[in-house]
Design an enzyme around this catalytic site. Structure first.
Site, PDB file in Angstrom:
ATOM      1  N   LYS A   9      -9.297 -37.672 -75.332  1.00 48.09           N
ATOM      2  CA  LYS A   9      -9.098 -37.975 -73.896  1.00 48.09           C
ATOM      3  C   LYS A   9      -8.525 -36.844 -73.019  1.00 48.09           C
ATOM      4  O   LYS A   9      -8.239 -36.044 -73.555  1.00 48.09           O
ATOM      5  CB  LYS A   9      -8.155 -39.568 -73.863  1.00 48.09           C
ATOM      6  CG  LYS A   9      -8.822 -40.806 -74.620  1.00 48.09           C
ATOM      7  CD  LYS A   9      -7.918 -41.789 -74.463  1.00 48.09           C
ATOM      8  CE  LYS A   9      -8.673 -43.028 -75.196  1.00 48.09           C
ATOM      9  NZ  LYS A   9      -7.628 -44.236 -75.221  1.00 48.09           N
ATOM     10  N   PHE A  57      -3.596 -53.403 -66.673  1.00 47.17           N
ATOM     11  CA  PHE A  57      -3.595 -51.829 -66.926  1.00 47.17           C
ATOM     12  C   PHE A  57      -4.898 -51.238 -66.437  1.00 47.17           C
ATOM     13  O   PHE A  57      -4.941 -50.048 -66.579  1.00 47.17           O
ATOM     14  CB  PHE A  57      -3.125 -51.477 -68.304  1.00 47.17           C
ATOM     15  CG  PHE A  57      -3.857 -51.886 -69.579  1.00 47.17           C
ATOM     16  CD1 PHE A  57      -5.151 -51.344 -69.606  1.00 47.17           C
ATOM     17  CD2 PHE A  57      -3.536 -53.009 -70.208  1.00 47.17           C
ATOM     18  CE1 PHE A  57      -5.948 -51.782 -70.814  1.00 47.17           C
ATOM     19  CE2 PHE A  57      -4.182 -53.533 -71.281  1.00 47.17           C
ATOM     20  CZ  PHE A  57      -5.471 -52.972 -71.878  1.00 47.17           C
ATOM     21  N   ARG A  85     -10.234 -45.249 -87.341  1.00 49.42           N
ATOM     22  CA  ARG A  85      -8.954 -45.963 -86.478  1.00 49.42           C
ATOM     23  C   ARG A  85      -7.817 -45.688 -87.410  1.00 49.42           C
ATOM     24  O   ARG A  85      -6.646 -45.718 -86.768  1.00 49.42           O
ATOM     25  CB  ARG A  85      -9.404 -47.240 -86.314  1.00 49.42           C
ATOM     26  CG  ARG A  85     -10.507 -47.779 -85.304  1.00 49.42           C
ATOM     27  CD  ARG A  85     -10.522 -49.206 -84.842  1.00 49.42           C
ATOM     28  NE  ARG A  85      -9.374 -49.436 -84.162  1.00 49.42           N
ATOM     29  CZ  ARG A  85      -9.314 -49.298 -82.675  1.00 49.42           C
ATOM     30  NH1 ARG A  85     -10.398 -49.156 -81.969  1.00 49.42           N
ATOM     31  NH2 ARG A  85      -8.221 -49.876 -82.007  1.00 49.42           N
ATOM     32  N   THR A  91      -2.736 -48.211 -80.987  1.00 51.36           N
ATOM     33  CA  THR A  91      -3.002 -48.214 -79.767  1.00 51.36           C
ATOM     34  C   THR A  91      -1.700 -47.444 -79.250  1.00 51.36           C
ATOM     35  O   THR A  91      -1.820 -46.361 -78.307  1.00 51.36           O
ATOM     36  CB  THR A  91      -3.355 -49.446 -78.858  1.00 51.36           C
ATOM     37  OG1 THR A  91      -4.360 -50.148 -79.759  1.00 51.36           O
ATOM     38  CG2 THR A  91      -3.630 -48.974 -77.584  1.00 51.36           C
ATOM     39  N   ARG A 102      -2.474 -40.405 -82.804  1.00 50.75           N
ATOM     40  CA  ARG A 102      -1.836 -40.748 -81.662  1.00 50.75           C
ATOM     41  C   ARG A 102      -0.151 -40.317 -81.798  1.00 50.75           C
ATOM     42  O   ARG A 102       0.408 -40.372 -80.941  1.00 50.75           O
ATOM     43  CB  ARG A 102      -2.017 -42.280 -81.423  1.00 50.75           C
ATOM     44  CG  ARG A 102      -3.481 -42.382 -80.899  1.00 50.75           C
ATOM     45  CD  ARG A 102      -4.181 -43.840 -80.988  1.00 50.75           C
ATOM     46  NE  ARG A 102      -5.309 -44.048 -79.937  1.00 50.75           N
ATOM     47  CZ  ARG A 102      -5.921 -45.307 -80.122  1.00 50.75           C
ATOM     48  NH1 ARG A 102      -5.545 -46.278 -80.762  1.00 50.75           N
ATOM     49  NH2 ARG A 102      -6.904 -45.219 -79.064  1.00 50.75           N
ATOM     50  N   ASN A 112      -3.095 -42.084 -75.038  1.00 50.25           N
ATOM     51  CA  ASN A 112      -3.012 -41.904 -76.300  1.00 50.25           C
ATOM     52  C   ASN A 112      -4.019 -41.031 -77.195  1.00 50.25           C
ATOM     53  O   ASN A 112      -4.474 -41.264 -78.238  1.00 50.25           O
ATOM     54  CB  ASN A 112      -3.117 -43.385 -76.985  1.00 50.25           C
ATOM     55  CG  ASN A 112      -4.244 -43.983 -76.699  1.00 50.25           C
ATOM     56  OD1 ASN A 112      -5.283 -43.426 -75.946  1.00 50.25           O
ATOM     57  ND2 ASN A 112      -4.308 -45.429 -76.890  1.00 50.25           N
ATOM     58  N   HIS A 115     -10.046 -42.033 -78.629  1.00 52.71           N
ATOM     59  CA  HIS A 115     -10.812 -43.237 -78.517  1.00 52.71           C
ATOM     60  C   HIS A 115     -11.310 -43.338 -80.028  1.00 52.71           C
ATOM     61  O   HIS A 115     -11.852 -42.326 -80.568  1.00 52.71           O
ATOM     62  CB  HIS A 115     -11.731 -43.323 -77.707  1.00 52.71           C
ATOM     63  CG  HIS A 115     -12.529 -44.381 -77.722  1.00 52.71           C
ATOM     64  ND1 HIS A 115     -12.119 -45.847 -77.379  1.00 52.71           N
ATOM     65  CD2 HIS A 115     -13.893 -44.590 -78.098  1.00 52.71           C
ATOM     66  CE1 HIS A 115     -13.050 -46.861 -77.628  1.00 52.71           C
ATOM     67  NE2 HIS A 115     -14.212 -46.101 -78.244  1.00 52.71           N
TER      68      HIS A 115
HETATM   69  P1  ADP Z   1      -7.704 -49.138 -78.631  1.00 52.49           P
HETATM   70  O1  ADP Z   1      -7.961 -47.835 -77.904  1.00 52.49           O
HETATM   71  O2  ADP Z   1      -6.542 -48.740 -79.720  1.00 52.49           O
HETATM   72  O3  ADP Z   1      -9.071 -49.823 -79.331  1.00 52.49           O
HETATM   73  P2  ADP Z   1      -7.615 -51.100 -76.793  1.00 52.49           P
HETATM   74  O4  ADP Z   1      -9.095 -51.222 -76.723  1.00 52.49           O
HETATM   75  O5  ADP Z   1      -6.937 -52.331 -76.597  1.00 52.49           O
HETATM   76  O6  ADP Z   1      -7.042 -49.965 -77.490  1.00 52.49           O
HETATM   77  O7  ADP Z   1      -7.282 -50.466 -75.276  1.00 52.49           O
HETATM   78  C1  ADP Z   1      -8.170 -49.462 -74.616  1.00 52.49           C
HETATM   79  C2  ADP Z   1      -7.258 -48.432 -74.210  1.00 52.49           C
HETATM   80  O8  ADP Z   1      -6.495 -48.863 -73.055  1.00 52.49           O
HETATM   81  C3  ADP Z   1      -6.283 -47.759 -74.935  1.00 52.49           C
HETATM   82  O9  ADP Z   1      -6.509 -46.936 -75.945  1.00 52.49           O
HETATM   83  C4  ADP Z   1      -5.224 -47.258 -74.103  1.00 52.49           C
HETATM   84  O10 ADP Z   1      -5.639 -46.078 -73.374  1.00 52.49           O
HETATM   85  C5  ADP Z   1      -5.191 -48.206 -72.911  1.00 52.49           C
HETATM   86  N1  ADP Z   1      -4.430 -49.193 -72.986  1.00 52.49           N
HETATM   87  C6  ADP Z   1      -4.336 -50.439 -74.000  1.00 52.49           C
HETATM   88  N2  ADP Z   1      -3.116 -51.219 -73.611  1.00 52.49           N
HETATM   89  C7  ADP Z   1      -2.557 -50.823 -72.893  1.00 52.49           C
HETATM   90  C8  ADP Z   1      -1.276 -51.268 -72.341  1.00 52.49           C
HETATM   91  N3  ADP Z   1      -0.850 -52.163 -72.361  1.00 52.49           N
HETATM   92  N4  ADP Z   1      -0.874 -50.177 -70.967  1.00 52.49           N
HETATM   93  C9  ADP Z   1      -1.546 -49.121 -70.700  1.00 52.49           C
HETATM   94  N5  ADP Z   1      -2.846 -48.708 -71.272  1.00 52.49           N
HETATM   95  C10 ADP Z   1      -3.304 -49.427 -72.353  1.00 52.49           C
HETATM   96 MG    MG Z   2     -10.406 -50.848 -78.244  1.00 49.17          MG
END
Ligand code: ADP
Ligand code: MG
Length: 140
Positions: A9, A57, A85, A91, A102, A112, A115
Site C-alpha cells: 500500500k 472509513f 494473512r 488488520t 503490519r 497497514n 493487503h
Molecule cells: P483486511 O485488509 O485485514 O482484510 P478489511 O478487509 O476489514 O481488512 O479492511 C480493508 C482495509 O480497510 C484495511 O486493510 C484497512 O486499510 C482499512 N480499514 C479496515 N477497518 C478500518 C477502520 N476501522 N478504520 C480505518 N480503516 C480501516
Molecule cells: Mg479484507
C-alpha cells in the site's frame, strides 16, 4: 497451488519497505507470478473495496489508497491465502502478532502497509482485476 493478491500500500512504498516485503515473500516460499507498480484510480479503489462502501472509513480508505503508488503482486503457494494473512497479521497493527508485516511497519488501522485476499475465490478474482493472463508467469 493457491493464489492471493498482495498489495504494498502507499505507506509501504512511502516508508521504503517494499524491498523488505518482497524479501519476506521469498523467504515465506511464495512464488511471484505477477508484479507491477501502479497508481490506483479512484474508480479502481472504490471497486476493489466495494464490500466496505457502507463503512464510515470507506471514503478515507479510498483517498488513502489513491494517495500514492502501490505495488501489486500476484502470489502462489500452498495455502497462499491463509499463509499470507498469517505473515501480514491482523488488520489493526496494534493487534497484530509480533513479527508480522503490519506489526513491524503498519502506521495505523487504515495505513497497514499490505493487503491480502480473504479467500481463495477472492484471490483469483482480485488477481484477475489487475493482471491479464499474459502477465501471470508461473515460476516453473
Ligand atoms: P483486511 O485488509 O485485514 O482484510 P478489511 O478487509 O476489514 O481488512 O479492511 C480493508 C482495509 O480497510 C484495511 O486493510 C484497512 O486499510 C482499512 N480499514 C479496515 N477497518 C478500518 C477502520 N476501522 N478504520 C480505518 N480503516 C480501516
Ligand atoms: Mg479484507
Amino acid at each position: 497451488m493457491e493464489r492471493t493478491l498482495c498489495i504494498i500500500k502507499p505507506d509501504g512504498l512511502q516508508n521504503d519497505h517494499a524491498g523488505e516485503i518482497i524479501n519476506r515473500i521469498e523467504r515465506e516460499d511464495f512464488r511471484i507470478i505477477g508484479m507491477k507498480k501502479s497508481r490506483l484510480s479512484r474508480h479502481a479503489a472504490e471497486h476493489f473495496y466495494a464490500v466496505h462502501k457502507e463503512r464510515v472509513f470507506f471514503n478515507d480508505l479510498v483517498n488513502y489508497m489513491t494517495s500514492g503508488p502501490v505495488i501489486l503482486i500476484a502470489l502462489e503457494r500452498e495455502n497462499a491465502v491463509s499463509h499470507w494473512r498469517t505473515v501480514i497479521g491482523a488488520t489493526d497493527p496494534a493487534e497484530a502478532d509480533a513479527g508480522t508485516i503490519r506489526k513491524l511497519h503498519g502506521v495505523n488501522k487504515e495505513k497497514n502497509t499490505v493487503h491480502g485476499s480473504d479467500s481463495p475465490e477472492n484471490g483469483m478474482i482480485e488477481i484477475s482485476v489487475f493482471f491479464s493472463e499474459q502477465e501471470l508467469i508461473e515460476q516453473r
